[in-house]
Enzyme design. Structure first.
Site, PDB file in Angstrom:
ATOM      1  N   ALA A   1       0.682  -1.185  -0.074  1.00  0.00           N
ATOM      2  CA  ALA A   1       0.128   0.073  -0.019  1.00  0.00           C
ATOM      3  C   ALA A   1       0.769   1.321  -0.031  1.00  0.00           C
ATOM      4  O   ALA A   1       0.424   2.352   0.393  1.00  0.00           O
ATOM      5  CB  ALA A   1      -0.826   0.058   1.042  1.00  0.00           C
ATOM      6  N   GLY A   2       2.099   1.076  -0.352  1.00  0.00           N
ATOM      7  CA  GLY A   2       3.088   2.324  -0.302  1.00  0.00           C
ATOM      8  C   GLY A   2       2.799   3.167  -1.472  1.00  0.00           C
ATOM      9  O   GLY A   2       1.964   2.661  -2.545  1.00  0.00           O
TER      10      GLY A   2
ATOM     11  N   ARG B   1       8.757   7.129  -5.703  1.00  0.00           N
ATOM     12  CA  ARG B   1      10.063   7.060  -6.585  1.00  0.00           C
ATOM     13  C   ARG B   1      10.164   6.565  -7.935  1.00  0.00           C
ATOM     14  O   ARG B   1      10.842   6.720  -8.643  1.00  0.00           O
ATOM     15  CB  ARG B   1      11.201   6.473  -5.637  1.00  0.00           C
ATOM     16  CG  ARG B   1      11.607   7.167  -4.465  1.00  0.00           C
ATOM     17  CD  ARG B   1      12.551   6.436  -3.636  1.00  0.00           C
ATOM     18  NE  ARG B   1      11.569   5.596  -2.491  1.00  0.00           N
ATOM     19  CZ  ARG B   1      12.112   4.885  -1.790  1.00  0.00           C
ATOM     20  NH1 ARG B   1      13.442   4.617  -1.687  1.00  0.00           N
ATOM     21  NH2 ARG B   1      11.303   3.869  -1.048  1.00  0.00           N
TER      22      ARG B   1
ATOM     23  N   THR C   1       5.590   1.159   6.810  1.00  0.00           N
ATOM     24  CA  THR C   1       5.344  -0.188   6.844  1.00  0.00           C
ATOM     25  C   THR C   1       4.591  -0.758   8.163  1.00  0.00           C
ATOM     26  O   THR C   1       4.071  -1.467   8.051  1.00  0.00           O
ATOM     27  CB  THR C   1       6.727  -1.054   6.522  1.00  0.00           C
ATOM     28  OG1 THR C   1       7.697  -0.212   7.236  1.00  0.00           O
ATOM     29  CG2 THR C   1       7.145  -0.806   5.279  1.00  0.00           C
TER      30      THR C   1
ATOM     31  N   GLY D   1      17.319  -0.266   5.124  1.00  0.00           N
ATOM     32  CA  GLY D   1      17.771  -0.389   6.369  1.00  0.00           C
ATOM     33  C   GLY D   1      18.775  -1.081   6.690  1.00  0.00           C
ATOM     34  O   GLY D   1      19.034  -2.285   6.257  1.00  0.00           O
TER      35      GLY D   1
ATOM     36  N   ASN E   1      18.324  -5.263   5.432  1.00  0.00           N
ATOM     37  CA  ASN E   1      17.248  -5.649   5.728  1.00  0.00           C
ATOM     38  C   ASN E   1      16.181  -5.798   4.241  1.00  0.00           C
ATOM     39  O   ASN E   1      16.176  -4.772   3.604  1.00  0.00           O
ATOM     40  CB  ASN E   1      16.266  -4.572   6.690  1.00  0.00           C
ATOM     41  CG  ASN E   1      14.778  -5.114   6.496  1.00  0.00           C
ATOM     42  OD1 ASN E   1      14.398  -6.215   6.599  1.00  0.00           O
ATOM     43  ND2 ASN E   1      13.867  -4.061   7.089  1.00  0.00           N
TER      44      ASN E   1
ATOM     45  N   TYR F   1      -3.473 -10.383 -48.327  1.00  0.00           N
ATOM     46  CA  TYR F   1      -4.305  -9.983 -47.341  1.00  0.00           C
ATOM     47  C   TYR F   1      -5.699 -10.905 -47.142  1.00  0.00           C
ATOM     48  O   TYR F   1      -6.449 -11.097 -48.100  1.00  0.00           O
ATOM     49  CB  TYR F   1      -4.726  -8.524 -47.309  1.00  0.00           C
ATOM     50  CG  TYR F   1      -5.700  -8.430 -46.096  1.00  0.00           C
ATOM     51  CD1 TYR F   1      -5.253  -8.332 -44.641  1.00  0.00           C
ATOM     52  CD2 TYR F   1      -6.896  -7.803 -46.319  1.00  0.00           C
ATOM     53  CE1 TYR F   1      -6.234  -8.318 -43.772  1.00  0.00           C
ATOM     54  CE2 TYR F   1      -7.776  -7.796 -45.350  1.00  0.00           C
ATOM     55  CZ  TYR F   1      -7.441  -7.931 -44.012  1.00  0.00           C
ATOM     56  OH  TYR F   1      -8.317  -7.808 -42.895  1.00  0.00           O
TER      57      TYR F   1
END
Ligand code: UD1
Ligand code: CA
Length: 457
Positions: A12-13, A17, A79, A138, A171, A365
């Protein structure tokens, strides 16, 4: 056997960016939304339930595979807020938390993390690596005896001490938690940069006597998190390699894998060869013993065993057993090339059946037509299927032979075993076994060249 577990996927972020109007986790990696890769990994790892955290109205829930539960993150950023949004959906016991922006996570890594969690009797277990460029991730700060003391976020590196920025272990956003400890700990986490960080829970868990374990993986290929389009490109490349290797192991030959695109849901039979510059997209299914490419693109198309499709472009088309397509054919939606038929060079076919063994070899065609078995259409046979207002059908019978430059003005029916003369414009049905000729009779003007020369004196 590991304990049954719930997988919780944070998706759900805002994904700012990415600079996109599409939510980050819906961006495609090898044709499949990022979040779906994570769902599949959780499912293959044996998750009893999969809960995905989304923003109300962001369209992520609508794209999720069946059986995935949805929890909406109505409030808060970060988060930690995402995990709190799923509080009522997550029962007690082990919860595996996954990040929707880590599409390369594998079932084996989830299994391994769960096993470590159980073996260590941990309260929380974190998957980490020291094989990535750690920028933005992290950093894992370990205390005495190697236990995790805390995680330092570096999305905003200003003010982070140099000693912590020097840490290589990061992380990966993949965790196992005891849910009964996680939620009370998150309640105690204070906001940082306006966000509630899930990683803020570790010092709280530690302070209450919980055991936080980090499992270090040397496998950089599963580790990548996608935050921007450069990351998306890197994930795409790794995922593509993984897909090609899976097919290669199953018996498919790729002549130039670095120029080949095979999307996630494509199937390919054994002993099929895929030439350079080929893209197999969407729900495309290729049989065994086929030769595809070089330079062929297929979207949502089916190719049966032993067929050849060379230098061609197919969309929602079907190619039968042993059929030949190309070079330079364009098969549009609704085209079915039956067993042993041939559609050759500079031929476009739309919404038509090319019967078994029939040939449309050059410069044609064929639209809204049914071409019978073993028919052979001369070079540049064209269906005039559109009268400016409506489309009409053409029916060409079995074993028909059209002369070159035949125009079939639809609606029209050419009977079995019939012929047409070269250069004919066929506007009336041709009965079975007849020859249809529809062209102006030739006349020769004698002495024409001499007259032209006279006139120019
Ligand atoms: C996070 C970790 C970081 C780790 C990195 C791994 C935190 C605070 N930091 O950082 O330690 O190294 O992942 O890639 O957890 N999300 C929500 N709701 C939100 C915010 C995010 O569901 O309000 C989801 C996102 O859709 C994404 C995941 O959580 O799938 C991670 O969020 P993101 O903002 O990308 O975290 P990072 O800054 O990468
Ligand atoms: Ca991220």
């Amino acid at each position: 056997m590991p304990q049954p577990f719930t997988a919780l996927i944070m998706a759900a972020g805002q994904g700012t960016r990415m600079r996109s109007s599409t939510p980050k986790v819906l961006h495609l990696v090898c044709g499949k939304p990022m979040v779906e890769w994570v769902v599949d990994a959780a499912r293959h790892a044996g998750a009893a339930r999969i809960v995905c955290v989304v923003r109300p109205g962001d369209g992520v829930a609508e794209g999720l595979p069946e059986g995935v539960e949805v929890a909406e993150q109505h409030e808060g950023e970060g988060t930690g807020a995402a995990v709190l949004a799923a509080r009522t959906a997550v029962a007690d016991g082990a919860v595996v938390i996954l990040s929707g922006d880590h599409p390369l996570v594998t079932p084996a890594h989830i299994d391994g993390l769960l096993a470590e969690h159980e073996a260590q009797h941990a309260t929380a277990t974190i998957l980490t690596t020291d094989q990535l460029d750690p920028t933005g991730y992290g950093r894992i700060v370990r205390g005495e005896n190697g236990a995790v003391a805390r995680i330092v976020e570096t999305k905003y590196p200003d003010g982070v001490p140099a000693a912590e920025l020097a840490i290589r272990e990061v992380n990966l956003g993949t965790y196992v938690f005891e849910a009964s400890v996680l939620y009370p700990a998150l309640d105690e986490v204070r906001l940082e940069n306006g966000e509630r960080y899930l990683t803020g829970a570790f010092p709280v868990i530690g302070a209450h006597g919980g055991k936080v374990v980090a499992q270090l993986t040397p496998d950089a290929d599963i580790a990548l998190g996608v935050n921007d389009r450069a990351g998306l490109m890197a994930a795409e490349q790794l995922a593509q390699r993984r897909i090609l290797e899976r097919h290669a192991v199953e018996g498919v030959t790729f002549h130039q894998p670095e120029t080949t695109r095979v999307e996630a849901d494509v199937t390919i039979g054994r002993d099929t060869t895929i030439g350079p510059g080929t893209s197999l997209l969407g729900a495309t299914a290729v049989g065994a013993g086929c030769e595809i490419g070089p330079h062929t693109t297929m979207r949502d198309s089916r190719v049966a065993d032993g067929a050849q499709v060379v230098h061609s472009y197919l969309v929602e088309a079907e190619v039968g057993r042993g059929a030949l397509v190309g070079p330079f054919a364009y098969l549009r939606p609704g085209t079915v090339v039956h067993e042993g038929a041939k559609v050759g060079t500079f031929v476009e076919v739309k919404n038509s059946d090319i019967g078994a063994g029939a040939k449309v070899p050059h410069l044609s065609y064929i639209g809204d037509a049914e071409v019978g078995e073993e028919a052979n259409l001369g070079a540049s046979t064209i269906t005039a299927n559109y009268d400016g207002r409506k489309k009409h059908r053409t029916k060409v019978g079995k074993s028909v032979k059209t002369g070159i430059h035949t125009s079939l003005v639809a609606p029209i029916d050419v009977g079995d075993r019939a012929y047409t003369g070269a250069g004919s414009t066929i506007t009336e049905d041709v009965p079975e076994g007849a020859l249809g000729i529809g062209r102006a009779k030739q006349r020769n003007v004698e002495g024409y060249a001499d007259r032209v020369e006279e006139d120019s004196k």
